[in-house]
Motif scaffolding. Structure first.
Motif: not given
Length: 432
Positions: A393, A397, A401, A432
């Motif tokens: 991620w 990212g 989250r 995401g």
């Protein structure tokens, strides 16, 4: 025997403030006594103790002694204990109440005043623990009326309100009137997450002394689990880190296999988010687990309350008028069911919030790993999974989250239906 502040973990500044106030309160009682009685007073050393605290540095927060060392200088009639979940707000309030009722004025932990306060049986200490979503005005008015009575033990009449942020507006106004015009020996101890107007009204805050508590370090929590509960050091260290400084949560993780299983199920969520359908399935599983935990925790209490009420109303009786009494009991049974439903909703939300805190800890670990921050992970047993997430991620990212989980907690606190909030969170975690 340990004194009453022994279980207040990692709060040295707050404990110093409360000890000083308890000594000042004891000196105030002594100063108010008749001169003839003072010579026979068993607390001959309290003046010296109060002077010692008055000469010490000011309490937490940089406050100074405004009274120039007069008896009672560190004492006031209304207090607010603030801090994050698990910091020990209610523990601090109960310990301070015990110190005020202590026959030595120190919170020794051994005298009858300390013992009865800590076990919840002291006649002059009333504890308000909201079972439902809020504390109503009727309950608060009755409490204020009782708190105005003279202390039976001759020291202080004390009211402890846990989760004072759940006071309704009308209940807050009823409490405010009592705080503005308090009886001479009544002390109000309020517990709230913060002094923000969303948690406690500005007018109540302005009339109280604030004791800020901090999140205790994991090492301090682990030490308490080892010393007090006899938990193995390695298990205590793991549980303290996983609970993120929440003492009660750490104890449950260390001692309750079911609590560990529920945590494992929550931390498996990131692996399950493979599509839209999986996101909705994960949301349903999380909600159903919280509902099952809540139902199990309140079932026995609900049944005992219902049975006791039916017995009080004459259920099973054969005398004249027994059947008529039960026919007129429908309204009381309905009120009981309403209170029990509110309590079950609160317990369900608390269980769900604990799951969300665990999930937030996972994404926090992924974020710190993506940033290569030199901090220990919250969940050491899922560190490999968090590292894989960090690589997939990147920091941005992982942060999105983490924010999705925190927004879900805020939405539920704002009375958004839990299922809707959790489903929205799961979709955000997947995308995401």
């Amino acid at each position: 025997m340990a004194d009453v502040f022994a279980d207040l973990v990692g709060q040295d500044e707050a404990v110093a403030t409360l000890r000083r106030a308890a000594a000042s309160a004891a000196a105030l009682l002594r100063a108010a006594a008749a001169p003839a009685a003072r010579s026979a007073d068993p607390y001959d050393d309290l003046d010296a103790l109060a002077e010692e605290f008055d000469e010490a540095p000011g309490p937490a927060g940089g406050e100074s002694d405004p009274s120039g060392g007069e008896p009672g200088a560190g004492m006031t009639h209304a207090w607010i204990f603030t801090g994050p979940p698990g910091s020990g707000r209610s523990v601090a309030a109960r310990a301070f109440a015990a110190a005020l009722q202590c026959v030595h004025g120190t919170g020794c932990g051994a005298c009858p005043g300390c013992h009865t306060t800590m076990t919840g049986t002291h006649a002059d200490v009333r504890l308000v623990v909201p079972e439902g979503l809020s504390i109503g005005v009727g309950e608060m008015r009755a409490l204020v009326l009782r708190a105005a009575s003279t202390p039976s033990g001759g020291r202080w009449q004390i009211v402890i309100i846990e989760d004072a942020d759940r006071l309704t507006e009308a209940a807050g106004n009823a409490l405010l009137k009592a705080i503005e015009e308090p009886p001479p020996r009544t002390v109000f101890l309020l517990c709230a997450p913060s002094t923000h107007p969303d948690d406690i009204s500005v007018t109540i805050r302005s009339r109280c002394r604030v004791v800020p508590l901090r999140q205790p370090p994991a090492g301090a929590v682990a030490e308490v689990l080892v010393r007090r509960d006899g938990i193995a050091p390695d298990v205590a260290g793991w549980a303290a880190a996983a609970a993120q400084g929440h003492v009660g949560r750490a104890r449950r993780l260390a001692r309750d296999p079911e609590a560990r299983q529920r945590r494992d199920a929550v931390l498996a969520v990131p692996r399950r988010l493979t599509g839209v359908g999986a996101a909705f399935d994960a949301a349903s599983a999380l909600i159903e687990a919280a509902e099952a935990e809540a139902a199990a925790s309140v079932a026995e209490i609900d049944e005992a309350e219902r049975s006791a009420l039916q017995t009080a109303l004459g259920a099973g009786g054969t005398g004249r008028g027994a059947a008529g009494a039960m026919r007129g009991a429908a309204g009381q049974l309905k009120d009981l069911e309403k209170r029990q439903k509110s309590r079950a909703t609160r317990v369900q939300r608390d269980a769900l919030d604990r799951a969300l805190v665990d999930l937030a800890g996972f994404y926090r670990d992924a974020l710190t790993m993506a940033l290569r921050a030199p901090v220990a992970p919250v969940h050491t047993d899922t560190a490999a999974l968090a590292e894989a997430g960090a690589q997939k991620w990147d920091a941005e990212g992982a942060l999105r989250r983490l924010e999705a989980v925190l927004e879900c907690r805020a939405a539920i606190e704002a009375n958004v239906k839990p299922r809707i909030a959790v489903e929205a969170m799961m979709l955000a975690l997947w995308k995401g």
